[in-house]
Design a protein around this motif. Structure first.
Motif, PDB file in Angstrom:
ATOM      1  N   PRO A   1       0.816  -1.217   0.000  1.00  0.00           N
ATOM      2  CA  PRO A   1       0.000   0.000   0.000  1.00  0.00           C
ATOM      3  C   PRO A   1       0.850   1.268   0.000  1.00  0.00           C
ATOM      4  O   PRO A   1       0.451   2.284  -0.568  1.00  0.00           O
ATOM      5  N   THR A   2       2.016   1.204   0.640  1.00  0.00           N
ATOM      6  CA  THR A   2       2.912   2.367   0.658  1.00  0.00           C
ATOM      7  C   THR A   2       3.308   2.776  -0.749  1.00  0.00           C
ATOM      8  O   THR A   2       3.356   3.973  -1.070  1.00  0.00           O
ATOM      9  N   LEU A   3       3.589   1.802  -1.585  1.00  0.00           N
ATOM     10  CA  LEU A   3       3.933   2.085  -2.976  1.00  0.00           C
ATOM     11  C   LEU A   3       2.766   2.737  -3.699  1.00  0.00           C
ATOM     12  O   LEU A   3       2.939   3.734  -4.421  1.00  0.00           O
ATOM     13  N   ARG A   4       1.580   2.195  -3.525  1.00  0.00           N
ATOM     14  CA  ARG A   4       0.407   2.727  -4.227  1.00  0.00           C
ATOM     15  C   ARG A   4       0.116   4.155  -3.788  1.00  0.00           C
ATOM     16  O   ARG A   4      -0.155   5.027  -4.622  1.00  0.00           O
ATOM     17  N   ARG A   5       0.191   4.398  -2.486  1.00  0.00           N
ATOM     18  CA  ARG A   5      -0.076   5.760  -1.993  1.00  0.00           C
ATOM     19  C   ARG A   5       0.979   6.740  -2.481  1.00  0.00           C
ATOM     20  O   ARG A   5       0.653   7.869  -2.885  1.00  0.00           O
ATOM     21  N   ALA A   6       2.232   6.336  -2.450  1.00  0.00           N
ATOM     22  CA  ALA A   6       3.307   7.218  -2.921  1.00  0.00           C
ATOM     23  C   ALA A   6       3.133   7.541  -4.399  1.00  0.00           C
ATOM     24  O   ALA A   6       3.244   8.707  -4.815  1.00  0.00           O
ATOM     25  N   ALA A   7       2.859   6.521  -5.208  1.00  0.00           N
ATOM     26  CA  ALA A   7       2.738   6.728  -6.653  1.00  0.00           C
ATOM     27  C   ALA A   7       1.525   7.595  -6.983  1.00  0.00           C
ATOM     28  O   ALA A   7       1.615   8.521  -7.799  1.00  0.00           O
ATOM     29  N   LEU A   8       0.388   7.329  -6.347  1.00  0.00           N
ATOM     30  CA  LEU A   8      -0.830   8.079  -6.658  1.00  0.00           C
ATOM     31  C   LEU A   8      -0.726   9.527  -6.182  1.00  0.00           C
ATOM     32  O   LEU A   8      -1.167  10.452  -6.876  1.00  0.00           O
ATOM     33  N   ALA A   9      -0.149   9.741  -4.999  1.00  0.00           N
ATOM     34  CA  ALA A   9       0.016  11.111  -4.504  1.00  0.00           C
ATOM     35  C   ALA A   9       0.977  11.892  -5.386  1.00  0.00           C
ATOM     36  O   ALA A   9       0.704  13.041  -5.775  1.00  0.00           O
ATOM     37  N   GLN A  10       2.106  11.273  -5.738  1.00  0.00           N
ATOM     38  CA  GLN A  10       3.067  11.969  -6.591  1.00  0.00           C
ATOM     39  C   GLN A  10       2.499  12.165  -7.998  1.00  0.00           C
ATOM     40  O   GLN A  10       2.769  13.172  -8.652  1.00  0.00           O
ATOM     41  N   GLY A  11       1.698  11.210  -8.461  1.00  0.00           N
ATOM     42  CA  GLY A  11       1.051  11.371  -9.763  1.00  0.00           C
ATOM     43  C   GLY A  11       0.107  12.551  -9.771  1.00  0.00           C
ATOM     44  O   GLY A  11       0.046  13.304 -10.757  1.00  0.00           O
ATOM     45  N   ALA A  12      -0.653  12.740  -8.697  1.00  0.00           N
ATOM     46  CA  ALA A  12      -1.561  13.888  -8.606  1.00  0.00           C
ATOM     47  C   ALA A  12      -0.784  15.202  -8.636  1.00  0.00           C
ATOM     48  O   ALA A  12      -1.167  16.158  -9.335  1.00  0.00           O
ATOM     49  N   LEU A  13       0.321  15.267  -7.894  1.00  0.00           N
ATOM     50  CA  LEU A  13       1.149  16.475  -7.906  1.00  0.00           C
ATOM     51  C   LEU A  13       1.758  16.711  -9.283  1.00  0.00           C
ATOM     52  O   LEU A  13       1.933  17.864  -9.715  1.00  0.00           O
ATOM     53  N   SER A  14       2.061  15.642  -9.999  1.00  0.00           N
ATOM     54  CA  SER A  14       2.625  15.770 -11.347  1.00  0.00           C
ATOM     55  C   SER A  14       1.605  16.337 -12.322  1.00  0.00           C
ATOM     56  O   SER A  14       1.974  17.063 -13.253  1.00  0.00           O
ATOM     57  N   VAL A  15       0.334  16.009 -12.138  1.00  0.00           N
ATOM     58  CA  VAL A  15      -0.718  16.617 -12.954  1.00  0.00           C
ATOM     59  C   VAL A  15      -0.686  18.130 -12.789  1.00  0.00           C
ATOM     60  O   VAL A  15      -0.725  18.889 -13.768  1.00  0.00           O
ATOM     61  N   ALA A  16      -0.608  18.584 -11.534  1.00  0.00           N
ATOM     62  CA  ALA A  16      -0.577  20.016 -11.251  1.00  0.00           C
ATOM     63  C   ALA A  16       0.655  20.677 -11.859  1.00  0.00           C
ATOM     64  O   ALA A  16       0.569  21.731 -12.510  1.00  0.00           O
ATOM     65  N   PHE A  17       1.811  20.071 -11.653  1.00  0.00           N
ATOM     66  CA  PHE A  17       3.078  20.594 -12.167  1.00  0.00           C
ATOM     67  C   PHE A  17       3.032  20.740 -13.683  1.00  0.00           C
ATOM     68  O   PHE A  17       3.367  21.793 -14.241  1.00  0.00           O
ATOM     69  N   SER A  18       2.591  19.693 -14.373  1.00  0.00           N
ATOM     70  CA  SER A  18       2.586  19.698 -15.830  1.00  0.00           C
ATOM     71  C   SER A  18       1.542  20.661 -16.391  1.00  0.00           C
ATOM     72  O   SER A  18       1.778  21.331 -17.393  1.00  0.00           O
ATOM     73  N   ALA A  19       0.375  20.752 -15.749  1.00  0.00           N
ATOM     74  CA  ALA A  19      -0.666  21.669 -16.208  1.00  0.00           C
ATOM     75  C   ALA A  19      -0.156  23.113 -16.171  1.00  0.00           C
ATOM     76  O   ALA A  19      -0.414  23.900 -17.100  1.00  0.00           O
ATOM     77  N   PHE A  20       0.568  23.459 -15.117  1.00  0.00           N
ATOM     78  CA  PHE A  20       1.113  24.815 -14.991  1.00  0.00           C
ATOM     79  C   PHE A  20       2.126  25.104 -16.086  1.00  0.00           C
ATOM     80  O   PHE A  20       1.996  26.082 -16.830  1.00  0.00           O
ATOM     81  N   TRP A  21       3.146  24.247 -16.213  1.00  0.00           N
ATOM     82  CA  TRP A  21       4.240  24.540 -17.133  1.00  0.00           C
ATOM     83  C   TRP A  21       3.841  24.394 -18.602  1.00  0.00           C
ATOM     84  O   TRP A  21       4.432  25.030 -19.472  1.00  0.00           O
ATOM     85  N   SER A  22       2.829  23.584 -18.895  1.00  0.00           N
ATOM     86  CA  SER A  22       2.427  23.410 -20.294  1.00  0.00           C
ATOM     87  C   SER A  22       1.556  24.554 -20.796  1.00  0.00           C
ATOM     88  O   SER A  22       1.364  24.701 -22.008  1.00  0.00           O
ATOM     89  N   THR A  23       1.021  25.366 -19.892  1.00  0.00           N
ATOM     90  CA  THR A  23       0.163  26.478 -20.309  1.00  0.00           C
ATOM     91  C   THR A  23       0.732  27.849 -19.959  1.00  0.00           C
ATOM     92  O   THR A  23       0.193  28.869 -20.392  1.00  0.00           O
ATOM     93  N   LEU A  24       1.816  27.893 -19.186  1.00  0.00           N
ATOM     94  CA  LEU A  24       2.351  29.178 -18.725  1.00  0.00           C
ATOM     95  C   LEU A  24       2.738  30.092 -19.876  1.00  0.00           C
ATOM     96  O   LEU A  24       2.396  31.286 -19.886  1.00  0.00           O
ATOM     97  N   ALA A  25       3.459  29.565 -20.871  1.00  0.00           N
ATOM     98  CA  ALA A  25       3.932  30.410 -21.966  1.00  0.00           C
ATOM     99  C   ALA A  25       2.765  31.024 -22.734  1.00  0.00           C
ATOM    100  O   ALA A  25       2.798  32.202 -23.103  1.00  0.00           O
ATOM    101  N   VAL A  26       1.719  30.237 -22.962  1.00  0.00           N
ATOM    102  CA  VAL A  26       0.536  30.752 -23.669  1.00  0.00           C
ATOM    103  C   VAL A  26      -0.137  31.843 -22.849  1.00  0.00           C
ATOM    104  O   VAL A  26      -0.522  32.898 -23.370  1.00  0.00           O
ATOM    105  N   MET A  27      -0.270  31.607 -21.553  1.00  0.00           N
ATOM    106  CA  MET A  27      -0.901  32.592 -20.686  1.00  0.00           C
ATOM    107  C   MET A  27      -0.110  33.892 -20.641  1.00  0.00           C
ATOM    108  O   MET A  27      -0.673  34.992 -20.730  1.00  0.00           O
ATOM    109  N   LEU A  28       1.216  33.794 -20.531  1.00  0.00           N
ATOM    110  CA  LEU A  28       2.045  34.995 -20.487  1.00  0.00           C
ATOM    111  C   LEU A  28       1.941  35.802 -21.775  1.00  0.00           C
ATOM    112  O   LEU A  28       1.934  37.035 -21.758  1.00  0.00           O
TER     113      LEU A  28
END
Length: 401
Positions: A213-240
């Motif tokens: 379960p530790t692996l699953r929780r770590a992967a899913l939590a980090q995956g959720a944070l990666s969604v946020a990270f990628s959404a920001f950086w993939s749209t920042l240049a267009v927004m600016l």
């Protein structure tokens, strides 16, 4: 294989080389992005053709994570790192000589696979770490890796503009060759922990996922944070560009600002060693969430303060994400040391899926709801990571090293 405690311990020099190796190797999958107009103009490519280059490079990286990283449990990790470094240097040089889209796409796919040497290097640092120092050492190497991701586009854009895209790939090839030489001289051998055949090795990853379960929780939590990270950086240049009439060079500047957050990763690793990795993941996820939530204040601020707040948020969420990643790696690597290659592959497969989803969802939400939609997605993903880290605390004790 233990590192000594002498003040002149050569491990310090090796740690620096490992950080460089992680950064330069992972950068290879991002160099193409700012060079696409130059490559397209030189080879007469369409927009769709240019877009396939980074797509196949990323696809190769994903394939390498899933199908090559498990080999580190079956073979000497040193041999795998050296083989990948030699292959990556040759492929980058061949890329600079490409004269057709077909050859460029083929080489780009294999470059992505070879660039996974970065993900072989990080567990190597964990294995070499003295008792009680694993978090700090992994954090240091992960700093190199994240700096490679964040700064690669800036370096590539500058060198490409001044010397041309082919020179950028040639410089990259030389840098990997030099890193490979340093690793060949300094990196010790690693005993193989498994005698499983390759198909069985891959199938065992399903069992590992179900077992911990530790692996699953770590992967899913980090995956959720990666969604946020990628959404920001993939749209920042267009927004600016749309909101502030600022070009891609300014977006690169925000990347440099975010990179300052990555420099604190060794501190996060040290905290994981002292306070426990679980607490650091909660603190990191909370920092990511707060950093994105602050951007809801943008419409209430003057323009200059808006830009300052975006930069501050970039520093905050990069620090939080990097802290979580280092702590999650600490948790995952300690579960079953003889399966570190497969555990790492599972963790980063989910992280990569999160990155891909973030890019797609971020672009869609930006077109539908503007920057507020992107910030909302990122904040919700941060909250999701907090929830994942806060519930289901029971898990099996990690295997003893």
């Amino acid at each position: 294989m233990k590192a000594g405690n002498s003040p002149r311990n050569p491990m310090h020099g090796l740690l620096f080389i490992l950080a460089l190796g992680a950064g330069f190797s992972v950068a290879a999958i991002y160099y193409a992005q700012p060079l696409l107009p130059l490559i397209g103009g030189d080879l007469g490519l369409t927009v769709n053709g240019m877009g396939l280059i980074p797509t196949l490079t990323q696809a190769g990286y994903a394939l390498g994570i899933l199908f090559l990283l498990p080999l580190a449990d079956r073979y000497d990790r040193r041999h795998l790192i050296l083989l990948k470094s030699a292959a990556l240097a040759i492929l980058l040089w061949l890329c600079s000589l490409s004269d057709s889209l077909h050859s460029l796409l083929t080489i780009s796919l294999i470059i992505g696979m070879a660039a996974t040497m970065a993900q072989d290097i990080v567990p190597a640092a964990a294995i070499l770490a003295p008792v009680g120092k694993q978090g700090k050492m992994v954090g240091t190497v992960m700093t190199g890796l994240l700096l490679g991701i964040l700064l690669s586009r800036t370096v590539s854009g500058v060198i490409g503009a001044v010397f041309g895209w082919r020179m950028m790939y040639q410089a990259a090839a030389v840098s990997i060759a030099l890193i490979g030489g340093l690793l060949w001289k300094t990196l010790p051998g690693f005993p193989a922990h498994s005698r499983l055949g390759y198909p069985t090795l891959l199938r065992s990853m399903i069992q590992l996922w179900m077992r911990y379960p530790t692996l699953r929780r770590a992967a899913l939590a980090q995956g959720a944070l990666s969604v946020a990270f990628s959404a920001f950086w993939s749209t920042l240049a267009v927004m600016l560009l749309e909101h502030y009439r600022m070009g891609s060079a300014v977006a690169g500047g925000f990347g440099i600002a975010g990179a300052t957050g990555a420099l604190a990763a060794p501190l996060a690793g040290g905290l994981a060693d002292k306070l426990g990795a679980d607490k650091v993941t909660l603190l990191g996820a909370a920092l990511v969430t707060a950093s994105f939530a602050l951007m809801f204040l943008l419409p209430t601020l003057p323009v200059h303060y808006q830009l300052a707040l975006i930069a501050l948020s970039a520093v905050g969420f990069d620090l939080g994400l990097q802290s979580c990643l280092v702590a999650h790696q600490n948790l995952v690597y300690s579960l079953e040391p003889e399966a570190r290659g497969r555990l790492n592959a599972l963790l980063f497969t989910v992280v990569f899926i999160g990155m891909a989803l973030g890019s797609v969802l971020g672009s869609k939400l930006y077109s539908l709801a503007g920057w507020t939609g992107v910030v909302t997605l990122a904040t919700v993903m941060g909250i999701s990571a907090l929830v994942i880290r806060s519930v289901g605390n029971g898990h099996p004790q990690p295997a003893q090293r």
